[in-house]
Write an enzyme that holds these catalytic residues in place. Structure first.
Site, PDB file in Angstrom:
ATOM      1  CE  LYS A 105      36.362  32.042  28.382  1.00 38.64           C
ATOM      2  NZ  LYS A 105      35.413  33.119  28.719  1.00 38.64           N
ATOM      3  CD  GLU A 123      48.273  42.555  26.721  1.00 38.54           C
ATOM      4  OE1 GLU A 123      48.213  42.525  27.979  1.00 38.54           O
ATOM      5  OE2 GLU A 123      47.696  43.394  26.014  1.00 38.54           O
ATOM      6  CB  CYS A 154      46.406  45.940  28.852  1.00 42.50           C
ATOM      7  SG  CYS A 154      46.356  46.108  27.071  1.00 42.50           S
ATOM      8  CD  GLU A 181      46.378  45.381  34.659  1.00 43.91           C
ATOM      9  OE1 GLU A 181      45.958  44.238  34.885  1.00 43.91           O
ATOM     10  OE2 GLU A 181      46.719  45.771  33.521  1.00 43.91           O
TER      11      GLU A 181
HETATM   12  O1  TXE Z   1      40.212  38.787  33.949  1.00 42.64           O
HETATM   13  P1  TXE Z   1      40.388  37.284  33.582  1.00 42.64           P
HETATM   14  P2  TXE Z   1      39.185  39.445  34.970  1.00 42.64           P
HETATM   15  C1  TXE Z   1      43.326  42.410  34.465  1.00 42.64           C
HETATM   16  C2  TXE Z   1      42.773  43.605  35.229  1.00 42.64           C
HETATM   17  C3  TXE Z   1      41.556  43.039  35.863  1.00 42.64           C
HETATM   18  C4  TXE Z   1      42.031  41.645  36.208  1.00 42.64           C
HETATM   19  C5  TXE Z   1      40.958  40.627  36.404  1.00 42.64           C
HETATM   20  O2  TXE Z   1      43.694  44.003  36.198  1.00 42.64           O
HETATM   21  O3  TXE Z   1      41.163  43.743  37.001  1.00 42.64           O
HETATM   22  O4  TXE Z   1      42.808  41.272  35.089  1.00 42.64           O
HETATM   23  O5  TXE Z   1      40.007  40.724  35.384  1.00 42.64           O
HETATM   24  C6  TXE Z   1      38.926  33.928  30.971  1.00 42.64           C
HETATM   25  N1  TXE Z   1      40.925  29.352  32.191  1.00 42.64           N
HETATM   26  N2  TXE Z   1      42.935  42.447  33.068  1.00 42.64           N
HETATM   27  O6  TXE Z   1      38.982  38.599  36.166  1.00 42.64           O
HETATM   28  O7  TXE Z   1      39.729  36.405  34.577  1.00 42.64           O
HETATM   29  C7  TXE Z   1      37.747  34.830  31.218  1.00 42.64           C
HETATM   30  O8  TXE Z   1      36.541  34.101  31.080  1.00 42.64           O
HETATM   31  C8  TXE Z   1      40.689  29.902  30.988  1.00 42.64           C
HETATM   32  C9  TXE Z   1      43.946  42.886  32.151  1.00 42.64           C
HETATM   33  O9  TXE Z   1      37.981  39.807  34.212  1.00 42.64           O
HETATM   34  O10 TXE Z   1      41.820  37.087  33.293  1.00 42.64           O
HETATM   35  C10 TXE Z   1      37.965  35.893  30.170  1.00 42.64           C
HETATM   36  O11 TXE Z   1      37.526  35.417  28.899  1.00 42.64           O
HETATM   37  N3  TXE Z   1      40.162  31.124  30.819  1.00 42.64           N
HETATM   38  C11 TXE Z   1      43.598  42.468  30.768  1.00 42.64           C
HETATM   39  C12 TXE Z   1      39.478  36.047  30.155  1.00 42.64           C
HETATM   40  O12 TXE Z   1      39.981  34.859  30.744  1.00 42.64           O
HETATM   41  C13 TXE Z   1      39.848  31.825  31.911  1.00 42.64           C
HETATM   42  C14 TXE Z   1      42.200  42.730  30.363  1.00 42.64           C
HETATM   43  C15 TXE Z   1      40.008  37.240  30.946  1.00 42.64           C
HETATM   44  O13 TXE Z   1      39.508  37.180  32.250  1.00 42.64           O
HETATM   45  C16 TXE Z   1      40.080  31.306  33.208  1.00 42.64           C
HETATM   46  C17 TXE Z   1      41.275  42.264  31.380  1.00 42.64           C
HETATM   47  C18 TXE Z   1      40.645  30.019  33.311  1.00 42.64           C
HETATM   48  N4  TXE Z   1      40.915  29.450  34.500  1.00 42.64           N
HETATM   49  C19 TXE Z   1      41.663  42.172  32.689  1.00 42.64           C
HETATM   50  N5  TXE Z   1      39.683  32.237  34.108  1.00 42.64           N
HETATM   51  C20 TXE Z   1      44.577  42.956  29.728  1.00 42.64           C
HETATM   52  N6  TXE Z   1      45.686  42.238  29.567  1.00 42.64           N
HETATM   53  O14 TXE Z   1      44.342  43.902  29.033  1.00 42.64           O
HETATM   54  C21 TXE Z   1      39.221  33.304  33.412  1.00 42.64           C
HETATM   55  N7  TXE Z   1      39.308  33.049  32.083  1.00 42.64           N
END
Ligand code: TXE
Length: 493
Positions: A176, A251, A285, A386
């Protein structure tokens, strides 16, 4: 995409079961770049069921390693063939410059090639138990059905860190991508089918995290979840998975210190602090968002950084003169802007940036200027949270011990940089930092052969390297007695 079915379930391309779609926005100008199918929880259940059947009754888990490796190599070759198209899609989706997207696709290729090589040389472990009749061996088997959830900052690259070892190990999977950036993962799945991935082994669904992601992670038929994304989502997924005791690797980003001692090489330090935080507009990240600089050089260093930051060319990813692109979405820019307002209210000194570019040609995109806050301290949320945007905070130190303390003063532990001309000090500080990667006199580099992942709240588990393959394997001990005889413990006849 744009009318073609985008969900891959059991080897068949399908539309969403309820006909739902989602518009994908190009962050460089706010236009609709594509319309893709939006999977339902029911689609998610079918995708997991297909992966389950392909694992339990299909040939893939027992396919000889050489054949699995050959599939990975064919995928790598097709990625090379389609590199330009994939890079273009990645730029449309994320806004990053085309030059960055090309590097990403090269890295994706190297991940598939690395795991093709690695899986081929894995050997069982034979144990001498002191009885020549007993063959005791430890073998690795695929862990089972994997759910692979990726974020939007490196869409295909992050997904490849999961798909390549999962395929190499003999797992089946449901991928996904982020609902914000699904285009390259859809294109990749088409290419994997062309390369010969068997039906049900790789399934693809895309849609919202809250509904689709939740349906995938709560499914008891899943053996392993690999997630890259935000801290809050990582917590939710870990909680949900706990009900089924599903293994989870996460991660979750970082708040990465970049420590500069006064004796460090000046030019490379300025340059790499700048790149470390402002590359991809800070949506990395491992971005070096916390500059921790020795007091004696701090004023000059920050002034030089500001001068260079103001010359960074922010613009559309397809413009070859752009050095960094927009933020991924309007929503994300609002989050970053809120952090800037917060930093000012917390008393940090805004040195440069903090606003959108004034160029009217960039008005429709979600651009934001490189931003530096000086005079920061640990009590500020902009130092601890972050921001995932082009924001650098500056803290100062006078002793090595203080530099280490500041470097570890974060709930995250993903990556850190140390810059000094004194190798012994560099090694000491690198050892003392509680982060999963430490760069000494460099920043941001990685290789598919070395593990990547976080200490503390940056997550658990590792991607890349041999450990990144081991995540997708179960370990089994087989004790084989070739000359069985009674144990003779119970003597009663
Ligand atoms: O990330 P999400 P978001 C951090 C960064 C950013 C913050 C939020 O600080 O501002 O996270 O970003 C899926 N069950 N990073 O909201 O929601 C979602 O559909 C299962 C750091 O965009 O964590 C997507 O595929 N899956 C990071 C994935 O999770 C779920 C890179 C990431 O989205 C879900 C990106 C749920 N309940 C953001 N909710 C890094 N580690 O590099 C969401 N998703």
């Amino acid at each position: 995409m744009n009318g073609d079915p985008d969900l891959l379930i059991d080897g068949v391309w399908e539309h969403a079961s309820d006909g739902g779609t989602r518009r994908i926005i190009d962050p460089a100008d706010g236009s609709v770049a594509a319309v893709v199918d939006e999977a339902t929880p029911q689609d998610a259940r079918r995708a997991v069921a297909a992966a389950r059947a392909a694992f339990d009754a299909g040939a893939w888990p027992a396919t000889p390693v050489a054949e699995r490796a050959a599939l990975l190599r064919r995928i790598a070759d097709l990625l090379v063939r389609d590199k330009e198209e994939l890079a273009r899609l990645e730029t449309v989706d994320t806004g990053k410059t085309l030059a960055e997207s090309r590097i990403d696709i090269d890295d994706v290729v190297s991940v598939f090639r690395y795991y093709a090589d690695l899986v081929g040389v894995q050997a069982d472990r034979l144990i001498d138990v002191g009885d020549p009749a007993v063959v005791s061996r430890v073998v690795r088997e695929p862990i089972g059905v994997c759910v692979l959830i990726a974020p939007w900052n490196y869409p295909l690259l992050q997904m490849s860190w999961k798909v390549a070892p999962a395929l190499a190990a003999g797992c089946t999977m449901v991928a996904k991508p982020s609902e914000v950036t699904p285009l390259t993962t859809i294109a990749f799945a088409r290419l994997a089918v062309e390369a010969g991935v068997p039906a049900g082994v790789l399934n693809l669904v895309q849609g919202s995290g809250a509904t689709l992601g939740a349906a995938l992670t709560a499914n008891p038929e899943v053996d392993f979840i690999s997630f890259t994304g935000g801290l809050a989502t990582g917590r939710t997924i870990t909680r949900v998975a706990a009900d089924n005791l599903t293994k989870v690797a996460t991660e979750l980003g970082g708040k990465n210190p970049h420590i500069v001692f006064a004796d460090a090489d000046w030019d490379s330090s300025v340059d790499q602090v700048l790149t470390g935080v402002f590359l991809h507009s800070g949506q990395v990240c491992s971005a070096g968002t916390r500059l921790i600089v020795e007091e004696s050089i701090a004023d000059d260093f920050v002034a030089e950084l500001a001068r260079r930051a103001e010359r960074i060319r922010v613009g559309p990813g397809f413009d070859p003169t752009s050095e960094t692109g927009p933020l991924v979405s309007e929503e994300h820019r609002t989050k970053v802007e809120n952090y800037v307002a917060l930093g000012i209210s917390e008393g940090a000194k805004l040195v440069t940036g903090g606003v959108r570019p004034s160029d009217p040609e960039l008005e429709a995109g979600s651009f934001f200027l490189p931003t530096i806050f000086d005079r920061c301290d640990r009590s500020m949320r902009i130092v601890q949270e972050e921001t995932f945007g082009p924001i650098l905070t500056v803290e100062r130190f006078t002793t090595e011990a203080e530099a280490i303390r500041l470097g570890n003063d974060t709930e995250y532990g993903l990556a850190a940089g140390v810059r000094t001309a004194d190798p012994a000090r560099g090694e000491r500080v690198a050892r003392a930092l509680r982060h999963g990667t430490v760069w000494l006199n460099d920043f941001g580099y990685y290789t598919a052969a070395a593990e990547w992942g976080g200490f503390k709240r940056s997550g658990n588990g590792r991607e890349l390297g041999p450990t990144g393959l081991a995540e997708y394997q179960e370990i089994k001990h087989v004790w084989h007695n070739t000359a069985p005889k009674p144990a003779e413990w119970f003597k009663g006849g």
